[in-house]
Scaffold this active site. Structure first.
Site, PDB file in Angstrom:
ATOM      1  CB  THR A 278      -4.174   3.821   8.966  1.00  0.00           C
ATOM      2  OG1 THR A 278      -3.343   2.714   8.116  1.00  0.00           O
ATOM      3  CG2 THR A 278      -3.180   4.886   9.261  1.00  0.00           C
TER       4      THR A 278
ATOM      5  CD  GLU B  64      -2.652   1.374   2.162  1.00  0.00           C
ATOM      6  OE1 GLU B  64      -2.909   0.338   3.187  1.00  0.00           O
ATOM      7  OE2 GLU B  64      -3.643   2.109   1.951  1.00  0.00           O
TER       8      GLU B  64
ATOM      9  CG  ASP C 144      -7.833  -2.593   1.716  1.00  0.00           C
ATOM     10  OD1 ASP C 144      -7.034  -2.171   2.734  1.00  0.00           O
ATOM     11  OD2 ASP C 144      -8.215  -1.825   0.943  1.00  0.00           O
TER      12      ASP C 144
ATOM     13  CG  ASP D  99      -2.950  -2.525   4.544  1.00  0.00           C
ATOM     14  OD1 ASP D  99      -2.058  -1.616   4.904  1.00  0.00           O
ATOM     15  OD2 ASP D  99      -4.137  -2.403   3.992  1.00  0.00           O
TER      16      ASP D  99
ATOM     17  CB  ILE E  74      -1.293  -0.397   9.622  1.00  0.00           C
ATOM     18  CG1 ILE E  74       0.081  -0.258  10.258  1.00  0.00           C
ATOM     19  CG2 ILE E  74      -2.382  -0.254  10.757  1.00  0.00           C
ATOM     20  CD1 ILE E  74       0.105   0.946  11.111  1.00  0.00           C
ATOM     21  CG  ASP E  75      -6.921  -3.507   6.337  1.00  0.00           C
ATOM     22  OD1 ASP E  75      -7.024  -2.611   5.695  1.00  0.00           O
ATOM     23  OD2 ASP E  75      -7.988  -4.323   6.732  1.00  0.00           O
TER      24      ASP E  75
END
Ligand code: 2AM
Ligand code: CA
Length: 289
Positions: free
Chosen positions: A110, A78, A233, A105, A107-108
């Site tokens: 954030t 990402e 995601d 990702d 941090i999915d």
């Protein structure tokens, strides 16, 4: 070969899944240790679209680890892609034919992370010629690691995950998200919410697509839908659900592939009912023209 030429050391004989787990666990622990310390909060496409130095640092950490083991694999992360739907689609288009593509990702969720709301995850998938073969979602807040391998099942804490058994919407607990794109995806998703909410037990909006999908795989949610998502995601969560007996398609019922952005992911039994309701409400997120 010139004897003096430096050949980079490559660690061999580590399985793809082991590397995915290692990356997710390491990055997840680091992310958790940095909670509350975010110094630089930047925005991407809008004031709501957040990124922190922790997202970027975690992605770097994961990239380095993957390339230590598999230096010729490609990585779609990402934070390595310009913000916005168009740039994401282009990056995926360019990368999806790669023999081995890691989709990351760091941090999915954030926004949750920034606020200290403990519902965020690290999502890592490996696709072979466009097909997801490994998917790992790690929730550092609960120390839960969801792992799926194509054809070999899905697991949390070493126990097989299995989707829930609800067969009607009236027994179902769903989740969705609230897209950033306020001109089209958000009103479309709200129309879907309006149509589905009266038919189901309730709808949750936890704020991490990957974790919602892991919860569908583990039978904690009956289903999940959201519009305007990106490959990072969804890719790991999609394999988790498929390997747990559930179903993942786009909102018009086409089978999941890496380019799917409008996602319906369920235990399978309620899938058609969710698709029908979204279709009747004209809330699939596909433009009619
Ligand atoms: P993120 O935290 O990695 O950005 C919540 O509804 C879901 O939408 C999360 O998985 C979140 O992932 C994702 N999301 C946030 N901003 C987005 C954007 N601009 N486009 C698409 N998905 C987004
Ligand atoms: Ca992210």
């Amino acid at each position: 070969m010139n004897k003096k030429e430096k050949v980079p050391y490559v660690v061999t004989s580590k399985s793809y899944t082991a590397v995915a787990i290692n990356c997710a666990a390491k990055a997840g622990e680091w992310i958790k240790s940095r909670i509350g310390t975010v110094k630089q909060l930047s925005t991407k496409t809008s004031a709501q679209d957040l990124v922190t130095e922790v997202d970027k640092g975690a992605e770097q950490m994961i990239r380095k680890l993957i390339l230590t083991h598999f230096p010729d694999h490609a990585i779609l992360g990402e934070e390595g892609v310009e913000p916005g739907a168009e740039a994401s689609m282009k990056a995926l288009e360019a990368a999806k034919e790669e023999p081995y593509l890691w989709i990351v990702d760091p941090i999915d969720g954030t926004t949750n992370y920034v606020h200290g709301f403990p519902f965020y995850s690290v999502s890592i998938a490996l696709a072979h010629k466009g097909e997801v073969i490994v998917g790992v979602v790690y929730d550092p807040s609960r120390d839960e690691l969801f792992i799926a391998e194509k054809g070999k099942g899905a697991y949390v804490h070493g126990n097989p995950t299995l989707v829930s058994k609800e067969s009607s919407l009236s027994q179902s607990l769903l989740a969705t998200g609230f897209p950033m794109d306020t001109s089209f995806n958000l009103p479309q998703n709200m129309a879907g919410l309006q149509a589905l909410l009266p038919k189901v037990r309730n709808v949750r909006g936890g704020g991490s697509a990957a974790l919602h999908m892991a919860y569908v795989a583990a039978g904690r949610l009956s289903g999940y839908w959201e519009l305007g998502l990106n490959a990072w995601d969804v890719a790991a969560g999609a394999l988790l659900i498929q390997e747990s007996g559930g179903k993942v398609t786009d909102t018009e019922g086409r089978p999941y592939d890496l380019a799917v952005r409008n996602v319906v992911a369920t235990n399978g039994a309620i899938h058609e009912s969710v698709l029908d309701t979204l279709s009747e409400a004209e809330a699939t997120g596909f433009r009619k023209d």
